[in-house]
Write a protein that holds these residues in place. Sequence first.
Motif, PDB file in Angstrom:
ATOM      1  N   ASN A  88       0.817  -1.214   0.000  1.00 34.27           N
ATOM      2  CA  ASN A  88       0.000   0.000   0.000  1.00 34.27           C
ATOM      3  C   ASN A  88       0.848   1.259   0.000  1.00 34.27           C
ATOM      4  O   ASN A  88       0.423   2.308  -0.474  1.00 34.27           O
ATOM      5  CB  ASN A  88      -0.963  -0.001   1.191  1.00 34.27           C
ATOM      6  CG  ASN A  88      -2.249  -0.710   0.835  1.00 34.27           C
ATOM      7  OD1 ASN A  88      -2.574  -0.846  -0.341  1.00 34.27           O
ATOM      8  ND2 ASN A  88      -2.955  -1.193   1.834  1.00 34.27           N
ATOM      9  N   LEU A  89       2.050   1.162   0.536  1.00 34.18           N
ATOM     10  CA  LEU A  89       2.997   2.271   0.439  1.00 34.18           C
ATOM     11  C   LEU A  89       3.280   2.550  -1.033  1.00 34.18           C
ATOM     12  O   LEU A  89       3.208   3.686  -1.506  1.00 34.18           O
ATOM     13  CB  LEU A  89       4.282   1.883   1.171  1.00 34.18           C
ATOM     14  CG  LEU A  89       5.455   2.859   1.124  1.00 34.18           C
ATOM     15  CD1 LEU A  89       5.138   4.085   1.948  1.00 34.18           C
ATOM     16  CD2 LEU A  89       6.722   2.210   1.642  1.00 34.18           C
ATOM     17  N   PHE A  90       3.542   1.475  -1.765  1.00 28.83           N
ATOM     18  CA  PHE A  90       3.845   1.595  -3.186  1.00 28.83           C
ATOM     19  C   PHE A  90       2.623   2.095  -3.967  1.00 28.83           C
ATOM     20  O   PHE A  90       2.705   3.077  -4.718  1.00 28.83           O
ATOM     21  CB  PHE A  90       4.308   0.237  -3.715  1.00 28.83           C
ATOM     22  CG  PHE A  90       4.603   0.234  -5.178  1.00 28.83           C
ATOM     23  CD1 PHE A  90       5.739   0.859  -5.669  1.00 28.83           C
ATOM     24  CD2 PHE A  90       3.734  -0.376  -6.069  1.00 28.83           C
ATOM     25  CE1 PHE A  90       6.006   0.866  -7.025  1.00 28.83           C
ATOM     26  CE2 PHE A  90       4.000  -0.372  -7.428  1.00 28.83           C
ATOM     27  CZ  PHE A  90       5.138   0.252  -7.905  1.00 28.83           C
ATOM     28  N   PHE A  91       1.470   1.428  -3.758  1.00 27.47           N
ATOM     29  CA  PHE A  91       0.245   1.845  -4.460  1.00 27.47           C
ATOM     30  C   PHE A  91      -0.118   3.283  -4.094  1.00 27.47           C
ATOM     31  O   PHE A  91      -0.519   4.060  -4.948  1.00 27.47           O
ATOM     32  CB  PHE A  91      -0.934   0.941  -4.085  1.00 27.47           C
ATOM     33  CG  PHE A  91      -0.780  -0.467  -4.572  1.00 27.47           C
ATOM     34  CD1 PHE A  91      -0.126  -0.750  -5.758  1.00 27.47           C
ATOM     35  CD2 PHE A  91      -1.299  -1.520  -3.834  1.00 27.47           C
ATOM     36  CE1 PHE A  91       0.014  -2.049  -6.206  1.00 27.47           C
ATOM     37  CE2 PHE A  91      -1.163  -2.823  -4.273  1.00 27.47           C
ATOM     38  CZ  PHE A  91      -0.501  -3.099  -5.458  1.00 27.47           C
ATOM     39  N   GLY A  92       0.011   3.599  -2.820  1.00 28.48           N
ATOM     40  CA  GLY A  92      -0.373   4.929  -2.333  1.00 28.48           C
ATOM     41  C   GLY A  92       0.452   6.013  -2.998  1.00 28.48           C
ATOM     42  O   GLY A  92      -0.080   7.021  -3.465  1.00 28.48           O
ATOM     43  N   ILE A  93       1.771   5.811  -3.054  1.00 30.24           N
ATOM     44  CA  ILE A  93       2.637   6.809  -3.688  1.00 30.24           C
ATOM     45  C   ILE A  93       2.304   6.912  -5.171  1.00 30.24           C
ATOM     46  O   ILE A  93       2.183   8.012  -5.716  1.00 30.24           O
ATOM     47  CB  ILE A  93       4.125   6.463  -3.496  1.00 30.24           C
ATOM     48  CG1 ILE A  93       4.510   6.602  -2.026  1.00 30.24           C
ATOM     49  CG2 ILE A  93       5.002   7.384  -4.335  1.00 30.24           C
ATOM     50  CD1 ILE A  93       5.947   6.228  -1.724  1.00 30.24           C
ATOM     51  N   SER A  94       2.120   5.761  -5.819  1.00 29.58           N
ATOM     52  CA  SER A  94       1.797   5.794  -7.252  1.00 29.58           C
ATOM     53  C   SER A  94       0.512   6.566  -7.505  1.00 29.58           C
ATOM     54  O   SER A  94       0.453   7.427  -8.382  1.00 29.58           O
ATOM     55  CB  SER A  94       1.627   4.372  -7.807  1.00 29.58           C
ATOM     56  OG  SER A  94       2.659   3.551  -7.385  1.00 29.58           O
ATOM     57  N   ALA A  95      -0.521   6.242  -6.718  1.00 30.25           N
ATOM     58  CA  ALA A  95      -1.815   6.898  -6.933  1.00 30.25           C
ATOM     59  C   ALA A  95      -1.711   8.392  -6.663  1.00 30.25           C
ATOM     60  O   ALA A  95      -2.187   9.212  -7.456  1.00 30.25           O
ATOM     61  CB  ALA A  95      -2.876   6.274  -6.030  1.00 30.25           C
ATOM     62  N   ALA A  96      -1.062   8.748  -5.550  1.00 28.84           N
ATOM     63  CA  ALA A  96      -0.935  10.164  -5.207  1.00 28.84           C
ATOM     64  C   ALA A  96      -0.128  10.891  -6.272  1.00 28.84           C
ATOM     65  O   ALA A  96      -0.467  12.006  -6.676  1.00 28.84           O
ATOM     66  CB  ALA A  96      -0.263  10.313  -3.843  1.00 28.84           C
ATOM     67  N   TRP A  97       0.924  10.257  -6.737  1.00 30.42           N
ATOM     68  CA  TRP A  97       1.764  10.847  -7.783  1.00 30.42           C
ATOM     69  C   TRP A  97       0.942  11.111  -9.035  1.00 30.42           C
ATOM     70  O   TRP A  97       0.941  12.207  -9.594  1.00 30.42           O
ATOM     71  CB  TRP A  97       2.916   9.897  -8.099  1.00 30.42           C
ATOM     72  CG  TRP A  97       3.912  10.451  -9.053  1.00 30.42           C
ATOM     73  CD1 TRP A  97       3.733  10.675 -10.385  1.00 30.42           C
ATOM     74  CD2 TRP A  97       5.233  10.881  -8.741  1.00 30.42           C
ATOM     75  NE1 TRP A  97       4.867  11.211 -10.935  1.00 30.42           N
ATOM     76  CE2 TRP A  97       5.815  11.351  -9.950  1.00 30.42           C
ATOM     77  CE3 TRP A  97       5.993  10.909  -7.584  1.00 30.42           C
ATOM     78  CZ2 TRP A  97       7.108  11.834 -10.012  1.00 30.42           C
ATOM     79  CZ3 TRP A  97       7.291  11.390  -7.658  1.00 30.42           C
ATOM     80  CH2 TRP A  97       7.821  11.850  -8.853  1.00 30.42           C
ATOM     81  N   ALA A  98       0.220  10.072  -9.460  1.00 30.77           N
ATOM     82  CA  ALA A  98      -0.585  10.199 -10.675  1.00 30.77           C
ATOM     83  C   ALA A  98      -1.592  11.336 -10.537  1.00 30.77           C
ATOM     84  O   ALA A  98      -1.769  12.143 -11.445  1.00 30.77           O
ATOM     85  CB  ALA A  98      -1.306   8.887 -10.962  1.00 30.77           C
ATOM     86  N   ILE A  99      -2.234  11.416  -9.375  1.00 33.05           N
ATOM     87  CA  ILE A  99      -3.291  12.405  -9.193  1.00 33.05           C
ATOM     88  C   ILE A  99      -2.730  13.814  -9.049  1.00 33.05           C
ATOM     89  O   ILE A  99      -3.246  14.777  -9.611  1.00 33.05           O
ATOM     90  CB  ILE A  99      -4.156  12.024  -7.977  1.00 33.05           C
ATOM     91  CG1 ILE A  99      -5.040  10.834  -8.360  1.00 33.05           C
ATOM     92  CG2 ILE A  99      -4.998  13.201  -7.518  1.00 33.05           C
ATOM     93  CD1 ILE A  99      -5.707  10.169  -7.198  1.00 33.05           C
ATOM     94  N   ALA A 100      -1.624  13.936  -8.311  1.00 32.39           N
ATOM     95  CA  ALA A 100      -1.096  15.277  -8.052  1.00 32.39           C
ATOM     96  C   ALA A 100      -0.325  15.831  -9.243  1.00 32.39           C
ATOM     97  O   ALA A 100      -0.292  17.032  -9.455  1.00 32.39           O
ATOM     98  CB  ALA A 100      -0.210  15.261  -6.813  1.00 32.39           C
ATOM     99  N   LYS A 101       0.297  14.968 -10.045  1.00 26.31           N
ATOM    100  CA  LYS A 101       1.212  15.485 -11.064  1.00 26.31           C
ATOM    101  C   LYS A 101       0.640  15.455 -12.472  1.00 26.31           C
ATOM    102  O   LYS A 101       1.168  16.107 -13.352  1.00 26.31           O
ATOM    103  CB  LYS A 101       2.522  14.686 -11.065  1.00 26.31           C
ATOM    104  CG  LYS A 101       3.165  14.538  -9.711  1.00 26.31           C
ATOM    105  CD  LYS A 101       3.980  15.755  -9.336  1.00 26.31           C
ATOM    106  CE  LYS A 101       4.425  15.658  -7.889  1.00 26.31           C
ATOM    107  NZ  LYS A 101       5.061  16.842  -7.389  1.00 26.31           N
ATOM    108  N   PHE A 102      -0.369  14.652 -12.721  1.00 28.18           N
ATOM    109  CA  PHE A 102      -0.862  14.540 -14.090  1.00 28.18           C
ATOM    110  C   PHE A 102      -2.329  14.907 -14.189  1.00 28.18           C
ATOM    111  O   PHE A 102      -3.068  14.809 -13.222  1.00 28.18           O
ATOM    112  CB  PHE A 102      -0.684  13.112 -14.617  1.00 28.18           C
ATOM    113  CG  PHE A 102       0.719  12.592 -14.499  1.00 28.18           C
ATOM    114  CD1 PHE A 102       1.767  13.230 -15.136  1.00 28.18           C
ATOM    115  CD2 PHE A 102       0.988  11.485 -13.730  1.00 28.18           C
ATOM    116  CE1 PHE A 102       3.063  12.767 -15.022  1.00 28.18           C
ATOM    117  CE2 PHE A 102       2.293  11.010 -13.608  1.00 28.18           C
ATOM    118  CZ  PHE A 102       3.317  11.646 -14.252  1.00 28.18           C
ATOM    119  N   GLU A 103      -2.703  15.319 -15.407  1.00 24.39           N
ATOM    120  CA  GLU A 103      -4.110  15.509 -15.715  1.00 24.39           C
ATOM    121  C   GLU A 103      -4.528  14.345 -16.603  1.00 24.39           C
ATOM    122  O   GLU A 103      -3.864  14.056 -17.602  1.00 24.39           O
ATOM    123  CB  GLU A 103      -4.321  16.822 -16.473  1.00 24.39           C
ATOM    124  CG  GLU A 103      -4.240  18.061 -15.594  1.00 24.39           C
ATOM    125  CD  GLU A 103      -5.232  18.052 -14.452  1.00 24.39           C
ATOM    126  OE1 GLU A 103      -6.361  17.532 -14.646  1.00 24.39           O
ATOM    127  OE2 GLU A 103      -4.896  18.544 -13.368  1.00 24.39           O
TER     128      GLU A 103
END
Lengths: 298, 356
Positions: A88-103
């Motif tokens: 979940n650390l990995f999934f969490g960072i990936s999801a947050a990254w995707a949401i915060a950095k990309f449209e």
Amino acid sequence: MSATIALQHGSLERYETPSTREPQWIKVLLIGIALTFFTVFLLFPLVAVFVEAFRKGWGTYLAALSSHDALAAIRLTLLTAAIAVPLNLFFGISAAWAIAKFEFPGKRLLITLIDLPFSVSPVISGLIYVLLFGAQGWFGEWFAAHDIKILFAVPGIVLATIFVTFPFVARELIPLMEAQGSEEEEAAVVLGASGWQVFWHTTLPNIKWGLLYGVILCNARAMGEFGAVSVVSGHIRGMTNTMPLHVEILYNEYNYAAAFAVASLLALLAIVTLGLKTLVERQSHKQKTESLALENAS
Amino acid sequence: MSIAIRNISKHFGAFHALDDVSIDIPSGELVALLGPSGCGKTTLLRIIAGLEFADSGRILLEGDDASERHVRERNVGFVFQHYALFRHMTVFENVAFGLRVKPRKYRPNENEIRKRVSRLLELVQLGWLADRYPSQLSGGQRQRIALARALAVEPKVLLLDEPFGALDAKVRKELRRWLRQLHDEIHVTSVFVTHDQEEALEVSDSIVVMNKGRVEQIGSPDQVYDHPATPFVASFLGSVNLFHGRVEDGHLHVGEHALAVGAGHVATDQAVGFVRPHEFDLLPANAPGTGLPGKILRIIAIGPLAQVELARPNGELLEVAILRDTLSVLGLREGDEVSLRPRNIRVFQNNERLAA
């Protein structure tokens, strides 16, 4: 989650100003109500857990914890957390990254979906896996044919735990990363940093306290989860019982001392979690004040 | 390294940020991209850097097409508007970052890094701050550290986004002069974005004036100031007074008054004359010769120049700047009627300068 942090950080110090100050008796009354509530509903049960656990003395306590089934339950709980939290650390960072950095299309939907495990009852989370992997489930036959056991076995417990604890890291990071924007990352890229270097040297240091906070909460929930795990575990002693399930079994057998002994371990975990959480909050608060100072001074 | 911008266009949704922009920037120059906010200047800067990609058009660096090149490979230094210093690193580590992330093959050793960072910190005159964190610095100091950090990788092009935007007036002026000196010292091709015309006029070798995603004019500071190519340039660089009228026989006719503008002007009904505040002579209303009548509303006499606000009979306001000494010799006061004599009029018709 972030709202609570903001509350704790933002307002404690400067809440009482002359214009909003209330008469003395209201102050006493409110503090009294809060303290009474805290004592009756929170502190008292916590003390009770430990009192009950030690009612029959140290010997019984240690015996209850070192029984074969208890040790198996502790091992399984640790194993589950050891798998679920890093994932979940990995999934969490990936999801947050995707949401915060990309449209991207469907971004809002993804943000809503991340909250799904929080908004459904854990029992339903467990049932989802029964539906998918149970004997009559969608994939049940295929897995049975290949002799892979998911339900009533460790994989099922781990899956249910991952599902239930998914939001903690992502929820913690999304607002944090959105607020920080990507200027520092851009600066790093212009200076020649590779994608990994950008993450390691600029992104991670800026989110580390929020990340740790999410991991601590995620871990606490992973170890303490009852509902979802209960549905998929099958309650096989010494095999598929986690600590919370073991507590329930002991309790149902009127073995109160042993039940409370195992429960006291979970309570201890909660206290340690709270302690760590406070420490981390203090650190991230410090970081936040510093970065605020950074923005304001210019 | 020279930069050639060829027919760059860029949309953000329905918004036309850049529309067929072409600019040539010779090696070693300090160029200002000047324009109001939303004119596309920052987008253009980010496209040169490779932080943004154009919908169409090319960017040539030293004659080579760099349009598809990744930021990392463009060898540019970029100074962000809010500096974007790494907040968890000391000043030293901030400046050293570009050297430390180089591939092992090209990475200088620790001694070399130490030497180069100290030299850069000396260059920006902040060697004594090496162990501080960005949050402990003032805005001007951060700006200079951001510059040192950008220079550490020895970029061939230096790009600065509103470099003085977030600073107070006094620091801004100091840094402006300092940046100009620094550029004369290191001579790296530099492009900076600004909305402040004074800044552009004072610092740069040449100015690119932009408006609504298009280039209005490219030229040296005195060229764009004294010979604006469009009404936009005339009014964006410094204040200006407008006179609507028609051109005939070498005169701009404003109401019943005729102002000489030179015989070369084509006759037209819809001309606009632009006159800067300091290009007027003020004379008493009954002085001989032709001029425009006006009434003095207010005189602000601070420093060597006096700002005079006047109203024309039709109510239009004018701004005139004359030497305070001249004003006192003429003995003009608020409420006096005067005759305005423009010494220099630039006449435009539909965005085009009418040839003189």
